[in-house]
Design a protein around this motif. Structure first.
Motif, mmCIF file in Angstrom:
data_model
loop_
_atom_site.group_PDB
_atom_site.id
_atom_site.type_symbol
_atom_site.label_atom_id
_atom_site.label_comp_id
_atom_site.label_asym_id
_atom_site.label_seq_id
_atom_site.Cartn_x
_atom_site.Cartn_y
_atom_site.Cartn_z
ATOM 1 N N GLY A 218 0.831 -1.202 0.000
ATOM 2 C CA GLY A 218 0.000 0.000 0.000
ATOM 3 C C GLY A 218 0.858 1.241 0.000
ATOM 4 O O GLY A 218 2.083 1.178 0.168
ATOM 5 N N GLY A 219 0.221 2.376 -0.197
ATOM 6 C CA GLY A 219 0.979 3.612 -0.240
ATOM 7 C C GLY A 219 0.088 4.830 -0.116
ATOM 8 O O GLY A 219 -1.149 4.734 -0.075
ATOM 9 N N LEU A 220 0.728 5.979 -0.064
ATOM 10 C CA LEU A 220 0.056 7.265 0.091
ATOM 11 C C LEU A 220 0.633 8.222 -0.932
ATOM 12 O O LEU A 220 1.859 8.350 -1.048
ATOM 13 C CB LEU A 220 0.249 7.799 1.502
ATOM 14 N N ARG A 221 -0.258 8.887 -1.674
ATOM 15 C CA ARG A 221 0.176 9.825 -2.704
ATOM 16 C C ARG A 221 -0.374 11.218 -2.404
ATOM 17 O O ARG A 221 -1.576 11.366 -2.136
ATOM 18 C CB ARG A 221 -0.294 9.361 -4.086
ATOM 19 N N PHE A 222 0.486 12.231 -2.482
ATOM 20 C CA PHE A 222 0.114 13.628 -2.317
ATOM 21 C C PHE A 222 0.218 14.315 -3.680
ATOM 22 O O PHE A 222 1.220 14.156 -4.383
ATOM 23 C CB PHE A 222 1.017 14.332 -1.305
ATOM 24 N N ALA B 72 5.473 4.390 -0.276
ATOM 25 C CA ALA B 72 4.904 3.053 -0.456
ATOM 26 C C ALA B 72 5.674 2.033 0.358
ATOM 27 O O ALA B 72 6.887 2.154 0.569
ATOM 28 C CB ALA B 72 4.920 2.660 -1.932
ATOM 29 N N VAL B 73 4.936 1.016 0.817
ATOM 30 C CA VAL B 73 5.516 -0.158 1.477
ATOM 31 C C VAL B 73 4.957 -1.381 0.765
ATOM 32 O O VAL B 73 3.732 -1.560 0.684
ATOM 33 C CB VAL B 73 5.171 -0.200 2.976
ATOM 34 N N THR B 74 5.837 -2.226 0.229
ATOM 35 C CA THR B 74 5.400 -3.414 -0.504
ATOM 36 C C THR B 74 6.188 -4.625 -0.034
ATOM 37 O O THR B 74 7.311 -4.509 0.481
ATOM 38 C CB THR B 74 5.593 -3.238 -2.020
#
Length: 276
Positions: free
Chosen positions: A220-224, A235-237
């Motif tokens: 999952g991850g976070l995008r700004f 992101a962490v995968t």
């Protein structure tokens, strides 16, 4: 003689009695019809002063105009005060998204790996995309390898991956906005990713030539989004695949866990807004 005198006096009295009507007690008195109530007095309306406009009935929007201002200022005032009702700052449906990531691993004490990754995604909807990703790993051998060889009699089960390719699905269930330094609003979304693919490791080439190992990926991850076509991504995968470092020992399920950061571009850079 007396009788004649009494009769002479009684006759005039009887005639006078017949001229004066008496009270008839044989029948009840007639009921008089009820008198109608007096008409209500009309309220006197004070005369309008010259130059005074006529007062109109209250309208539904009068309370809002009183709170915000005159109609000409209402739209601007609401835009300044109510930021939470803004529409989305960008739409992704029908656009390509190219992402470049630098992803160091942090679950292997013997071989440090730095992943250089790329992902090309096509957004079927604003919240879902299909993607193809690839990673190349730079593997660095640490000083712990010698200690591990002596301690485990040369049976280090850690694999040495070199590259990977994945077919993924990217789901973005959360979209939001955040204030940046109290001056501007930055849009962001949170995504989950999962897929299947292949990993090539040291055993895929000479002298073993085992080829690619089947692998699965999740994360999952976070995008700004500072711009409608540009995003900064965290992101962490994790990827898992079977590998057998040495034929003398059984195979094990290997794991590659990375924490990456990068940049993402949307194309076309412009979009036509629609209401989902």
């Amino acid at each position: 003689m007396r009788a004649i005198l009494w009769l002479a006096l009684a006759l005039p009295l009887a005639a006078a009695a017949q001229q004066v009507p008496g009270i008839d007690l044989s029948a009840p008195p007639e009921e008089k019809p009820a008198e109608p109530p007096p008409p209500a007095e009309k309220t006197r309306v004070p005369p309008q002063e010259l130059g005074t406009p006529k007062k109109e009935a209250a309208r539904p929007g009068d309370a809002l105009e009183a709170a915000v201002g005159v109609p000409g200022e209402r739209d601007t005032a609401l835009e300044d005060r109510v930021k939470a009702v803004q529409r989305k700052g960008f739409l992704k449906r029908g656009r390509l998204q190219l992402t470049a990531l630098v992803s160091p691993t942090w679950n292997d004490a013997f071989y440090q790996k730095l992943g250089l990754s790329g992902r090309l995604a096509y957004n079927l909807r604003d919240s879902f995309a299909v993607a193809v990703s690839g990673s190349y790993y730079l593997v660095t051998r640490t000083d712990y390898v010698k200690q591990g060889v002596r301690a485990f009699n040369s049976q280090l089960l850690q694999s040495q991956p070199t590259s990977s390719v994945m077919l993924e699905g990217v789901w973005s269930p959360i979209y939001g906005k955040a204030a940046w330094l109290g001056r501007s609003i930055v849009h962001f979304d949170f995504y989950l990713v999962g897929g299947l693919g292949a990993v090539w490791s040291a055993t895929s080439f000479e002298p073993r030539n085992e080829g690619a190992h089947l692998a699965a990926e999740f994360g999952g991850g976070l995008r700004f989004y500072p711009l409608s076509y540009l995003a900064l991504e965290l992101a962490v995968t994790g990827a898992v695949y079977p590998d057998q470092k040495d034929l003398a020992v059984p195979g094990t399920l290997q794991k590659i866990i990375t924490a990456g950061f990068g940049v993402s571009f949307l194309w076309p850079t412009g979009f036509e807004y629609y209401y989902p």
